[in-house]
Scaffold this motif. Structure first.
Motif, PDB file in Angstrom:
ATOM      1  N   UNK A   7       0.820  -1.192   0.000  1.00  0.00           N
ATOM      2  CA  UNK A   7       0.000   0.000   0.000  1.00  0.00           C
ATOM      3  C   UNK A   7       0.853   1.241   0.000  1.00  0.00           C
ATOM      4  N   UNK A   8       0.197   2.364   0.052  1.00  0.00           N
ATOM      5  CA  UNK A   8       0.909   3.628   0.071  1.00  0.00           C
ATOM      6  C   UNK A   8      -0.041   4.802  -0.040  1.00  0.00           C
ATOM      7  N   UNK A   9       0.556   5.952  -0.163  1.00  0.00           N
ATOM      8  CA  UNK A   9      -0.219   7.186  -0.219  1.00  0.00           C
ATOM      9  C   UNK A   9      -0.780   7.424  -1.617  1.00  0.00           C
ATOM     10  N   UNK A  10      -1.560   8.460  -1.749  1.00  0.00           N
ATOM     11  CA  UNK A  10      -2.207   8.763  -3.014  1.00  0.00           C
ATOM     12  C   UNK A  10      -1.216   9.180  -4.088  1.00  0.00           C
ATOM     13  N   UNK A  11      -0.164   9.896  -3.722  1.00  0.00           N
ATOM     14  CA  UNK A  11       0.774  10.380  -4.741  1.00  0.00           C
ATOM     15  C   UNK A  11       1.908   9.412  -5.018  1.00  0.00           C
ATOM     16  N   UNK A  76       1.038  14.560  -0.149  1.00  0.00           N
ATOM     17  CA  UNK A  76      -0.390  14.542  -0.499  1.00  0.00           C
ATOM     18  C   UNK A  76      -1.321  14.494   0.712  1.00  0.00           C
ATOM     19  N   UNK A  77      -0.769  14.253   1.910  1.00  0.00           N
ATOM     20  CA  UNK A  77      -1.579  14.268   3.129  1.00  0.00           C
ATOM     21  C   UNK A  77      -2.259  12.967   3.502  1.00  0.00           C
ATOM     22  N   UNK A  78      -2.050  11.908   2.752  1.00  0.00           N
ATOM     23  CA  UNK A  78      -2.714  10.636   3.040  1.00  0.00           C
ATOM     24  C   UNK A  78      -2.329  10.104   4.418  1.00  0.00           C
ATOM     25  N   UNK A  79      -3.317   9.815   5.293  1.00  0.00           N
ATOM     26  CA  UNK A  79      -3.013   9.163   6.574  1.00  0.00           C
ATOM     27  C   UNK A  79      -2.595   7.710   6.310  1.00  0.00           C
ATOM     28  N   UNK A  80      -1.474   7.283   6.925  1.00  0.00           N
ATOM     29  CA  UNK A  80      -0.941   5.955   6.645  1.00  0.00           C
ATOM     30  C   UNK A  80      -0.742   5.075   7.871  1.00  0.00           C
ATOM     31  N   UNK A  81      -0.248   5.642   8.988  1.00  0.00           N
ATOM     32  CA  UNK A  81       0.178   4.817  10.114  1.00  0.00           C
ATOM     33  C   UNK A  81      -0.295   5.363  11.453  1.00  0.00           C
ATOM     34  N   UNK A  82      -0.443   4.440  12.402  1.00  0.00           N
ATOM     35  CA  UNK A  82      -0.754   4.748  13.795  1.00  0.00           C
ATOM     36  C   UNK A  82       0.279   3.989  14.612  1.00  0.00           C
ATOM     37  N   UNK A  83       1.177   4.718  15.270  1.00  0.00           N
ATOM     38  CA  UNK A  83       2.312   4.102  15.953  1.00  0.00           C
ATOM     39  C   UNK A  83       2.273   4.410  17.439  1.00  0.00           C
ATOM     40  N   UNK A 137     -10.825  15.275 -18.698  1.00  0.00           N
ATOM     41  CA  UNK A 137      -9.696  16.072 -18.204  1.00  0.00           C
ATOM     42  C   UNK A 137      -9.116  15.427 -16.945  1.00  0.00           C
ATOM     43  N   UNK A 138      -9.985  14.985 -16.051  1.00  0.00           N
ATOM     44  CA  UNK A 138      -9.530  14.303 -14.832  1.00  0.00           C
ATOM     45  C   UNK A 138      -8.782  13.026 -15.210  1.00  0.00           C
ATOM     46  N   UNK A 139      -9.328  12.248 -16.131  1.00  0.00           N
ATOM     47  CA  UNK A 139      -8.670  11.007 -16.571  1.00  0.00           C
ATOM     48  C   UNK A 139      -7.282  11.296 -17.144  1.00  0.00           C
ATOM     49  N   UNK A 140      -7.155  12.335 -17.944  1.00  0.00           N
ATOM     50  CA  UNK A 140      -5.894  12.650 -18.623  1.00  0.00           C
ATOM     51  C   UNK A 140      -4.859  13.268 -17.692  1.00  0.00           C
ATOM     52  N   UNK A 141      -5.303  13.805 -16.553  1.00  0.00           N
ATOM     53  CA  UNK A 141      -4.375  14.490 -15.649  1.00  0.00           C
ATOM     54  C   UNK A 141      -4.354  13.862 -14.266  1.00  0.00           C
ATOM     55  N   UNK A 142      -4.681  12.589 -14.179  1.00  0.00           N
ATOM     56  CA  UNK A 142      -4.719  11.883 -12.904  1.00  0.00           C
ATOM     57  C   UNK A 142      -3.308  11.826 -12.306  1.00  0.00           C
ATOM     58  N   UNK A 144      -2.691  10.355  -9.320  1.00  0.00           N
ATOM     59  CA  UNK A 144      -2.701   9.307  -8.301  1.00  0.00           C
ATOM     60  C   UNK A 144      -1.794   8.145  -8.692  1.00  0.00           C
ATOM     61  N   UNK A 145      -1.046   7.644  -7.722  1.00  0.00           N
ATOM     62  CA  UNK A 145      -0.190   6.472  -7.930  1.00  0.00           C
ATOM     63  C   UNK A 145      -1.065   5.264  -8.222  1.00  0.00           C
ATOM     64  N   UNK A 146      -0.642   4.374  -9.116  1.00  0.00           N
ATOM     65  CA  UNK A 146      -1.446   3.170  -9.378  1.00  0.00           C
ATOM     66  C   UNK A 146      -1.508   2.267  -8.147  1.00  0.00           C
TER      67      UNK A 146
END
Length: 157
Positions: A7-11, A76-83, A137-142, A144-146
């Motif tokens: 997994x990972x963040x959005x970017x 990108x601000x994605x929450x990932x971990x709780x430590x 436009x959104x599709x062409x400029x996405x 987000x990481x796959x």
């Protein structure tokens, strides 16, 4: 899907792998998790020991209390971990998995702060996302990481 989980963040700046079977996948309804996720609850699972390893980048950290820090992507601000600093292992957000459906929650935690309409959410009217003039436009400029590991990835800005 079984281990390993990725997994990972959005970017794509921060990526991770969980090498074994995580414990206690759950929805946390506590107020801190609500605020940290900007949502009614935060789906988490526990990766004991060194099962969780970073495969790209480093998260930034916010101490939501003295014993706990929360990891997120600074890009990108994605929450990932709780430590929990005194523990041997770390929790990760289920929504940041490449396949979030692979690890369904098995319990609720922090019920005392659950929003009162939680049980009504499944009965809400639903619809698919409508395609409109912005969709191409959104599709062409996405940016987000796959939803899979990549050899290299330069986050788009």
């Amino acid at each position: 899907m079984t281990a390993p989980y990725t997994g990972g963040c959005q970017c794509g700046a921060v990526r991770y792998r969980v090498s074994g079977e995580p414990e206690t996948p759950h929805l946390c309804h506590c107020r801190m998790c609500q605020k940290a996720s900007g949502n009614y609850f935060l789906p988490l699972a526990w990766a004991p020991g060194d099962m969780l390893t970073l495969t790209r980048g480093e998260p930034s950290w916010f101490h939501s209390s003295d014993p706990v820090r929360r990891g997120f992507c600074a890009q990108c601000g994605t929450p990932l971990f709780f430590d929990t600093l005194s523990s041997d292992g770390m929790a990760f957000t289920l929504g940041s998995l490449d396949d979030p459906a692979a690890l369904p929650p098995t319990m609720n935690d922090g019920e005392e702060n659950r929003v009162p309409f939680f049980h009504q959410l499944g009965a809400l009217r639903s619809k698919e996302v409508e395609r409109d003039a912005l969709s191409p436009i959104i599709d062409a400029t996405n940016h987000q990481h796959p939803d899979h590991d990549t050899e290299a990835w330069e986050p788009k800005r």
